[in-house]
Scaffold this motif. Structure first.
Motif, mmCIF file in Angstrom:
data_model
loop_
_atom_site.group_PDB
_atom_site.id
_atom_site.type_symbol
_atom_site.label_atom_id
_atom_site.label_comp_id
_atom_site.label_asym_id
_atom_site.label_seq_id
_atom_site.Cartn_x
_atom_site.Cartn_y
_atom_site.Cartn_z
ATOM 1 N N GLY A 187 -13.681 14.532 -5.208
ATOM 2 C CA GLY A 187 -13.771 14.299 -3.775
ATOM 3 C C GLY A 187 -12.478 13.703 -3.254
ATOM 4 O O GLY A 187 -11.704 13.100 -4.005
ATOM 5 N N LEU A 188 -12.216 13.876 -1.972
ATOM 6 C CA LEU A 188 -10.985 13.395 -1.348
ATOM 7 C C LEU A 188 -11.321 12.582 -0.107
ATOM 8 O O LEU A 188 -12.128 13.000 0.723
ATOM 9 N N VAL A 189 -10.689 11.407 0.011
ATOM 10 C CA VAL A 189 -10.814 10.600 1.215
ATOM 11 C C VAL A 189 -9.406 10.235 1.673
ATOM 12 O O VAL A 189 -8.550 9.882 0.855
ATOM 13 N N ILE A 190 -9.157 10.356 2.971
ATOM 14 C CA ILE A 190 -7.855 10.019 3.537
ATOM 15 C C ILE A 190 -8.026 8.815 4.460
ATOM 16 O O ILE A 190 -8.869 8.831 5.369
ATOM 17 N N LEU A 191 -7.216 7.790 4.208
ATOM 18 C CA LEU A 191 -7.255 6.560 4.992
ATOM 19 C C LEU A 191 -6.043 6.494 5.910
ATOM 20 O O LEU A 191 -4.934 6.856 5.506
ATOM 21 N N ASP A 192 -6.250 6.021 7.142
ATOM 22 C CA ASP A 192 -5.132 5.922 8.083
ATOM 23 C C ASP A 192 -4.379 4.612 7.872
ATOM 24 O O ASP A 192 -4.654 3.857 6.922
ATOM 25 N N GLU A 193 -3.432 4.347 8.754
ATOM 26 C CA GLU A 193 -2.590 3.155 8.600
ATOM 27 C C GLU A 193 -3.366 1.857 8.696
ATOM 28 O O GLU A 193 -2.904 0.810 8.254
ATOM 29 N N HIS A 194 -4.571 1.908 9.280
ATOM 30 C CA HIS A 194 -5.388 0.700 9.448
ATOM 31 C C HIS A 194 -6.506 0.647 8.410
ATOM 32 O O HIS A 194 -7.480 -0.086 8.587
ATOM 33 N N TRP A 195 -6.397 1.474 7.346
ATOM 34 C CA TRP A 195 -7.368 1.532 6.259
ATOM 35 C C TRP A 195 -8.716 2.077 6.694
ATOM 36 O O TRP A 195 -9.721 1.862 6.017
ATOM 37 N N GLU A 196 -8.732 2.745 7.834
ATOM 38 C CA GLU A 196 -9.954 3.400 8.278
ATOM 39 C C GLU A 196 -9.988 4.834 7.731
ATOM 40 O O GLU A 196 -8.945 5.462 7.527
ATOM 41 N N VAL A 228 -6.160 1.251 -4.902
ATOM 42 C CA VAL A 228 -5.305 2.389 -5.236
ATOM 43 C C VAL A 228 -4.476 2.795 -4.020
ATOM 44 O O VAL A 228 -3.282 3.088 -4.125
ATOM 45 N N ALA A 229 -5.117 2.813 -2.852
ATOM 46 C CA ALA A 229 -4.402 3.184 -1.627
ATOM 47 C C ALA A 229 -3.287 2.190 -1.321
ATOM 48 O O ALA A 229 -2.174 2.579 -0.935
ATOM 49 N N ALA A 230 -3.552 0.898 -1.493
ATOM 50 C CA ALA A 230 -2.534 -0.122 -1.209
ATOM 51 C C ALA A 230 -1.362 -0.009 -2.178
ATOM 52 O O ALA A 230 -0.201 -0.124 -1.782
ATOM 53 N N ARG A 231 -1.661 0.247 -3.457
ATOM 54 C CA ARG A 231 -0.586 0.390 -4.441
ATOM 55 C C ARG A 231 0.253 1.629 -4.149
ATOM 56 O O ARG A 231 1.473 1.616 -4.294
ATOM 57 N N ALA A 232 -0.415 2.696 -3.719
ATOM 58 C CA ALA A 232 0.324 3.921 -3.397
ATOM 59 C C ALA A 232 1.231 3.694 -2.196
ATOM 60 O O ALA A 232 2.395 4.123 -2.187
ATOM 61 N N ARG A 233 0.727 2.999 -1.180
ATOM 62 C CA ARG A 233 1.540 2.742 0.012
ATOM 63 C C ARG A 233 2.712 1.822 -0.320
ATOM 64 O O ARG A 233 3.832 2.007 0.175
ATOM 65 N N ALA A 234 2.467 0.836 -1.176
ATOM 66 C CA ALA A 234 3.539 -0.089 -1.546
ATOM 67 C C ALA A 234 4.631 0.614 -2.349
ATOM 68 O O ALA A 234 5.807 0.245 -2.274
ATOM 69 N N ALA A 235 4.239 1.637 -3.114
ATOM 70 C CA ALA A 235 5.209 2.336 -3.950
ATOM 71 C C ALA A 235 5.991 3.391 -3.183
ATOM 72 O O ALA A 235 6.989 3.910 -3.690
ATOM 73 N N HIS A 260 -6.892 8.838 -7.844
ATOM 74 C CA HIS A 260 -5.473 9.165 -7.669
ATOM 75 C C HIS A 260 -5.116 8.862 -6.215
ATOM 76 O O HIS A 260 -5.758 9.392 -5.303
ATOM 77 N N GLY A 261 -4.103 8.051 -5.977
ATOM 78 C CA GLY A 261 -3.686 7.727 -4.616
ATOM 79 C C GLY A 261 -2.252 8.128 -4.355
ATOM 80 O O GLY A 261 -1.375 7.910 -5.189
ATOM 81 N N THR A 262 -1.996 8.720 -3.197
ATOM 82 C CA THR A 262 -0.634 9.078 -2.817
ATOM 83 C C THR A 262 -0.497 9.013 -1.305
ATOM 84 O O THR A 262 -1.466 9.234 -0.564
ATOM 85 N N VAL A 263 0.702 8.694 -0.843
ATOM 86 C CA VAL A 263 0.970 8.544 0.586
ATOM 87 C C VAL A 263 1.307 9.894 1.202
ATOM 88 O O VAL A 263 2.040 10.701 0.616
ATOM 89 N N LEU A 264 0.779 10.142 2.393
ATOM 90 C CA LEU A 264 1.116 11.323 3.179
ATOM 91 C C LEU A 264 1.982 10.891 4.350
ATOM 92 O O LEU A 264 1.638 9.943 5.056
ATOM 93 N N ARG A 267 3.908 13.196 10.939
ATOM 94 C CA ARG A 267 4.127 12.812 12.350
ATOM 95 C C ARG A 267 4.336 11.296 12.483
ATOM 96 O O ARG A 267 3.839 10.661 13.402
ATOM 97 N N GLY A 268 5.062 10.735 11.519
ATOM 98 C CA GLY A 268 5.395 9.328 11.622
ATOM 99 C C GLY A 268 4.349 8.390 11.065
ATOM 100 O O GLY A 268 4.640 7.227 10.802
ATOM 101 N N SER A 269 3.095 8.855 10.870
ATOM 102 C CA SER A 269 2.060 7.987 10.320
ATOM 103 C C SER A 269 2.163 7.976 8.804
ATOM 104 O O SER A 269 2.789 8.844 8.203
ATOM 105 N N ARG A 270 1.556 6.981 8.191
ATOM 106 C CA ARG A 270 1.600 6.869 6.730
ATOM 107 C C ARG A 270 0.175 6.748 6.212
ATOM 108 O O ARG A 270 -0.306 5.663 5.886
ATOM 109 N N ARG A 271 -0.473 7.894 6.160
ATOM 110 C CA ARG A 271 -1.836 7.930 5.638
ATOM 111 C C ARG A 271 -1.797 7.975 4.107
ATOM 112 O O ARG A 271 -0.792 8.304 3.508
ATOM 113 N N VAL A 272 -2.923 7.632 3.511
ATOM 114 C CA VAL A 272 -3.037 7.644 2.059
ATOM 115 C C VAL A 272 -4.199 8.538 1.660
ATOM 116 O O VAL A 272 -5.307 8.425 2.209
ATOM 117 N N ALA A 273 -3.940 9.449 0.731
ATOM 118 C CA ALA A 273 -4.986 10.314 0.186
ATOM 119 C C ALA A 273 -5.429 9.761 -1.161
ATOM 120 O O ALA A 273 -4.599 9.425 -2.006
#
Length: 375
Positions: A187-196, A228-235, A260-264, A267-273
């Motif tokens: 399954g895949l979940v994408i979180l926005d810059e505010h962790w929503e 995982v999302a926070a570590r991916a964004r920090a990296a 598995h977490g990675t940053v997308l 359009r300037g946003s930094r979402r995390v998958a």
């Protein structure tokens, strides 16, 4: 070719495979990079294999929408060199047809097949992760009269192998997550810059409910996903997607799952998958049980035979005597109605993997995500 060109190409491949994308798009992007440092005829032939069996599950070769039947027959029924499983289990993980034939490529049936498509020289490189799992292979070809593939070419293919393997694995995961076909699909979940939660794929809620200390029905994301999302964004680098962060978590039911977490960057946003999947999924063992009523030990022996292991290697791996291995093999042959290892491999491939291979050709033609594992 200057050394720095190879380093730039390696960096481009490393960046490409970090981006969550479908498998065909990944291969197309990597094809452009390969052309800059390893000159070749036409386009590469990309393969995925099932790590549990090393049997081919898909191929992507622009301009060759359907792999001829004779290639599959030669790969799994004939006696030849430079076959994918042989390269996958070799010490170097890369092999040229010229080397494999002792400088006489015309002695190989695959050379004659390649020549019908305009290719002469051939190099096959496995795609193996740092942890040792083989997820595919890539074949490159050169037309008659071209220079042989040399050590510089093979060193580069070895260098990009782990990146391509991880990219193939994640692309297959993403394809399964976006269009699941079985209950334990990722399954895949994408979180926005505010962790929503920005978006999810079908079935991911069931995985999220399995993770501890979360309540997706009340909008509370499990801490494992957020970590995982926070570590991916920090990296992640400021101007490019970061690497993939992986975490292993025990679910409420007691099974292990992998995140598995990675940053997308979009359009300037930094979402995390974040992709959630069962740990070490193995579809070949239950398949062998259902199709042939093999015992657990017979399944283990069969899986190693599919990977090209000798009797001595199987005995060492399973801590058995060679005689006991042969006894298990005899029972496997009886149950599968074959008389040799080669027949066993061909039977399993054409009964359970060739349908997946052909379905993936249809999927590519219609823009659907490709699948891994047996049908």
């Amino acid at each position: 070719m200057a050394i720095d060109a190879h380093e730039r190409a390696l960096d481009r491949v490393a960046r490409l495979v970090r981006e969550p994308t479908d498998l065909v798009s990944l291969w197309r992007g990597c094809t452009e990079v390969l052309a800059t440092v390893v000159p070749h005829y036409w386009t590469p032939c990309w393969f995925t294999v099932d790590p549990a069996s090393l049997l081919v599950t898909s191929h992507v070769h622009e301009g060759l929408d359907r792999m001829p039947d004779e290639w599959l027959v030669a790969e799994y029924c004939g006696q030849d060199v430079n076959r994918i499983a042989d390269v996958a289990t070799s010490s170097s993980g890369v092999s040229t047809l010229h080397e494999a034939t002792g400088g006489r490529p015309e002695s190989s049936p695959r050379w004659h097949f390649n020549m019908t498509l305009g290719g002469d020289q051939e190099v096959i490189s496995r795609l193996r992760t740092g942890s040792g799992d083989v997820w595919g292979a890539v074949g490159l070809y050169r037309e008659p009269g071209s220079p042989l593939f040399d050590e510089r070419d093979t060193r580069f293919l070895q260098a990009i192998s782990p990146h391509l393997a991880e990219g193939a694995r994640r692309a297959l995961l993403l394809g399964e997550a976006t269009a699941p076909e079985h209950p334990d699909a990722p399954g895949l979940v994408i979180l926005d810059e505010h962790w929503e939660v920005s978006s999810t794929t079908p079935g991911v809620e069931a995985w999220l409910r399995e993770l501890p200390d979360g309540d997706v029905d009340q909008g509370r994301m499990p801490s494992a996903v957020l970590a995982v999302a926070a570590r991916a964004r920090a990296a992640a680098e400021p101007s490019a997607p970061g690497g993939v962060v992986v975490s292993r978590v025990r679910a409420r039911s007691g099974v292990w799952v992998v995140l598995h977490g990675t940053v997308l960057v979009d359009r300037g946003s930094r979402r995390v998958a974040v992709i959630v999947e069962p740990a070490t999924p193995d579809r070949i063992s239950p398949l062998l049980m259902a199709a042939y009523q093999l015992t657990a030990r017979e399944q283990e022996v069969t899986s190693l035979v599919l990977r090209g292991a000798s009797t001595a290697a199987i005995a060492q791996e399973l801590v058995l005597s060679p005689h006991t291995v042969q006894q298990h093999l005899k029972r496997v042959f009886d149950k599968t109605d074959v008389r040799s290892r080669r027949e066993l491999v061909a039977t399993v491939f054409f009964a359970h993997y060739e349908p997946r291979f052909r379905d993936n050709e249809r999927r590519m033609a219609t823009g659907l995500p490709l699948r891994g594992g047996p049908a």
